[in-house]
Each structure stands twice: as C-alpha cells, then as structure tokens.
Scaffold this motif. Structure first.
Motif: not given
Length: 176
Positions: A69-73, A83-84, A116-119
């Motif tokens: 699964v590639l999640w484009f964010w 969604q994280a 990334v840190r926040m999520a």
C-alpha cells in the motif's frame, strides 16, 4: 474592476481546489498514460528509488513479491493527518505480509518530518518525494490517495480510499 474580480475569483477557486485533500471517495484518479499500469517496466510498479525522511534511500524493488500500500500524503493535509492512526494500524497489522509505505510530497523535508512527528507515524517507511517522482510515476494529482499494488507491482486499487477498507483489498490479494 471586472478583471480584478475575475482574477480574484480564479485565484480563490484554485486555492480552494488545492486546499482540499483531493477528489471524492472512490475516484480512481487519472489512468496511466501507457494504458497499462504505471511504470510498466520489467519490475512493474516497484521500479523507483527515492530518499526517505530518515536520510536513507528506499528502493521500491525491495517490495516485489508481496502486496504493498502506497499512501500519498502531504504535510499540510488535514485529511492525511486524520488517516495517520488507521495507516499506522494497517502497517502493524500486515507487518511481514504486506508493506505499507508513506510517500510524502507537495512540501519540503522539514515540513514532512514535522508531519510524521505530529501524526506519530512509525513502523513503516516514509519517502521524501520532494521532486514528485513517485507521485508522477503513479499518476497522483492529489494527496490523501492510496495505491495498492499486487505482488508483481500491478495496481490493484487506487484513489481516495477509506483506510479502514484497505484490509479487505489486502486480504483478497494475499489469498489469491
């Protein structure tokens, strides 16, 4: 005066389109230009190499042989942030059976790292696709989009999918 209103209206419409997190649910996005799967090469959709947010390099060919699964964010996308938690859970649930990879774009590395840190994203790779190479390869035009690849790298599903529905798609691929 009319020209100024027209320009203001166009700028506002463009900003609103960019501020949203993509097309409606189920929208498959643009079809690959070749008529086949994106990056229809000898290694299929897994044929890409890009930097990771932790300073390494990620070779997509390492995913071959299992679904992914590639999640484009994007770092400024509220839908992506929402969604994280589900994507983290998906990565943990399918660890060793299918891969989950975050593909950050539409921002710069410091913003991506902050997202990334926040999520609280962890346990799966986060790619720093600043130049949009992977995004272009898969025909992405909006963030908060998923691409599910089969073991050969062919696109099995794509679009603004509900992260909660991805296990059904992965289970189908793993059973087949």
């Amino acid at each position: 005066m009319k020209a100024r209103l027209l320009v203001t209206g166009l700028v506002t419409a463009a900003a609103l389109a960019l501020a949203g997190c993509g097309a409606p649910a189920g929208d498959p996005g643009p079809a690959p230009a070749s008529g086949g799967t994106p990056a229809a090469t000898s290694t299929g959709g897994y044929d890409f190499t890009v930097a990771t947010l932790d300073g390494g390099t990620f070779d997509g060919r390492a995913l071959a042989g299992r679904p992914a699964v590639l999640w484009f964010w994007a770092p400024w996308c509220p839908t992506c942030l929402g969604q994280a938690k589900q994507v983290n859970a998906l990565a943990a649930e399918y660890e060793g059976k299918a891969a989950v990879v975050g593909v950050a774009g539409l921002g710069d590395v410091p913003e991506m790292r902050e997202f990334v840190r926040m999520a609280k994203l962890s346990g799966f790779p986060q790619l720093a696709d600043e130049q949009g190479l992977v995004w272009k390869q898969f025909g992405m035009t909006a963030q908060s989009t998923f691409v599910v690849l089969d073991a050969d790298g062919a696109v099995a599903a794509r679009g603004h999918l509900d992260a909660g529905e991805l296990p059904d798609t992965l289970d189908r691929l793993l059973a087949g």
